[in-house]
Design a protein around this motif. Structure first.
Motif, PDB file in Angstrom:
ATOM      1  N   ARG A  32       0.821  -1.326  -0.034  1.00 17.85           N
ATOM      2  CA  ARG A  32      -0.123   0.097  -0.034  1.00 17.85           C
ATOM      3  C   ARG A  32       1.017   1.268  -0.157  1.00 17.85           C
ATOM      4  O   ARG A  32       0.576   2.184  -0.793  1.00 17.85           O
ATOM      5  N   ARG A  36       1.120   4.372  -3.051  1.00 18.98           N
ATOM      6  CA  ARG A  36       1.132   5.816  -2.829  1.00 18.98           C
ATOM      7  C   ARG A  36       2.323   6.403  -3.310  1.00 18.98           C
ATOM      8  O   ARG A  36       2.046   7.539  -3.945  1.00 18.98           O
ATOM      9  N   SER A  46      -4.166   8.477  -5.669  1.00 16.41           N
ATOM     10  CA  SER A  46      -3.982   7.303  -5.135  1.00 16.41           C
ATOM     11  C   SER A  46      -4.646   6.555  -4.179  1.00 16.41           C
ATOM     12  O   SER A  46      -4.572   5.467  -3.865  1.00 16.41           O
ATOM     13  N   GLU A  47      -5.734   7.199  -3.435  1.00 17.23           N
ATOM     14  CA  GLU A  47      -6.484   6.880  -2.515  1.00 17.23           C
ATOM     15  C   GLU A  47      -7.419   5.481  -2.958  1.00 17.23           C
ATOM     16  O   GLU A  47      -7.153   4.620  -2.326  1.00 17.23           O
ATOM     17  N   ASP A  48      -8.155   5.603  -3.902  1.00 15.42           N
ATOM     18  CA  ASP A  48      -8.836   4.392  -4.314  1.00 15.42           C
ATOM     19  C   ASP A  48      -7.828   3.039  -4.808  1.00 15.42           C
ATOM     20  O   ASP A  48      -8.169   1.965  -4.333  1.00 15.42           O
ATOM     21  N   GLU A  50      -4.898   2.585  -3.245  1.00 18.79           N
ATOM     22  CA  GLU A  50      -4.436   2.231  -2.280  1.00 18.79           C
ATOM     23  C   GLU A  50      -5.300   1.478  -1.524  1.00 18.79           C
ATOM     24  O   GLU A  50      -4.826   0.299  -1.082  1.00 18.79           O
ATOM     25  N   GLN A  51      -6.520   1.598  -1.552  1.00 18.59           N
ATOM     26  CA  GLN A  51      -7.519   0.825  -0.904  1.00 18.59           C
ATOM     27  C   GLN A  51      -7.739  -0.617  -1.701  1.00 18.59           C
ATOM     28  O   GLN A  51      -7.693  -1.759  -0.857  1.00 18.59           O
TER      29      GLN A  51
END
Length: 148
Positions: A32, A36, A46-48, A50-51
């Motif tokens: 993860r 990022r 990067s949020e989605d 990373e999830q």
């Protein structure tokens, strides 16, 4: 094995990042964090991603672990600017369902693939037998972010 390349053959540059990580909780966390940092260097949100990586890497550690074998994280920007995430583990015999079921409110796990299905534009599973043995790759694609 950590590599980043830019291919000039296509009209849009294609970026690729791959790395082998230990099939441990630490390896999943590192996947993860590396996602990022890599997407930041490519100037991508990067949020989605990373999830999605967190869920797929965690599944690789929990359900795809074979002693002595690592898992592979792959990030690729493919034309036209779509992000493809791939997590490959050593358990080809354990594939996720194509349509994850919603767990009951009492269940403490089982929501990860629902999250992947929600965040990704497309996702799926590829089975393979590379030179090092049987494996499966869970992949997810994120379309380019909307332009202002």
């Amino acid at each position: 094995m950590n590599q980043e390349t830019t291919r000039a053959q296509t009209p849009t540059p294609v970026h690729q990042f791959t790395i082998l990580l230990s099939a441990t909780r630490r390896g999943a966390r590192l996947a993860r964090l590396l996602t990022r940092e890599q997407l930041h260097s490519w100037e991508r949100p990067s949020e989605d991603a990373e999830q999605i990586v967190a869920e797929l890497a965690n599944n690789a550690v929990l359900h795809g672990h074979v002693p002595g074998r690592s898992f592979r994280l792959g990030l690729t920007i493919i034309a036209p600017d779509t992000l493809r995430i791939e997590v490959t583990d050593a358990r080809a015999d354990r594939s996720p369902p194509l349509h994850p079921r919603r767990p009951s409110s009492e269940e403490e796990s089982g929501r990860g693939l629902l999250l992947v299905e929600t965040l990704a534009d497309r996702w799926g599973t590829d089975l393979g037998t590379p030179a090092f043995g049987p494996c499966k790759t869970i992949w997810a694609e994120l379309a380019p972010p909307p332009r202002p």
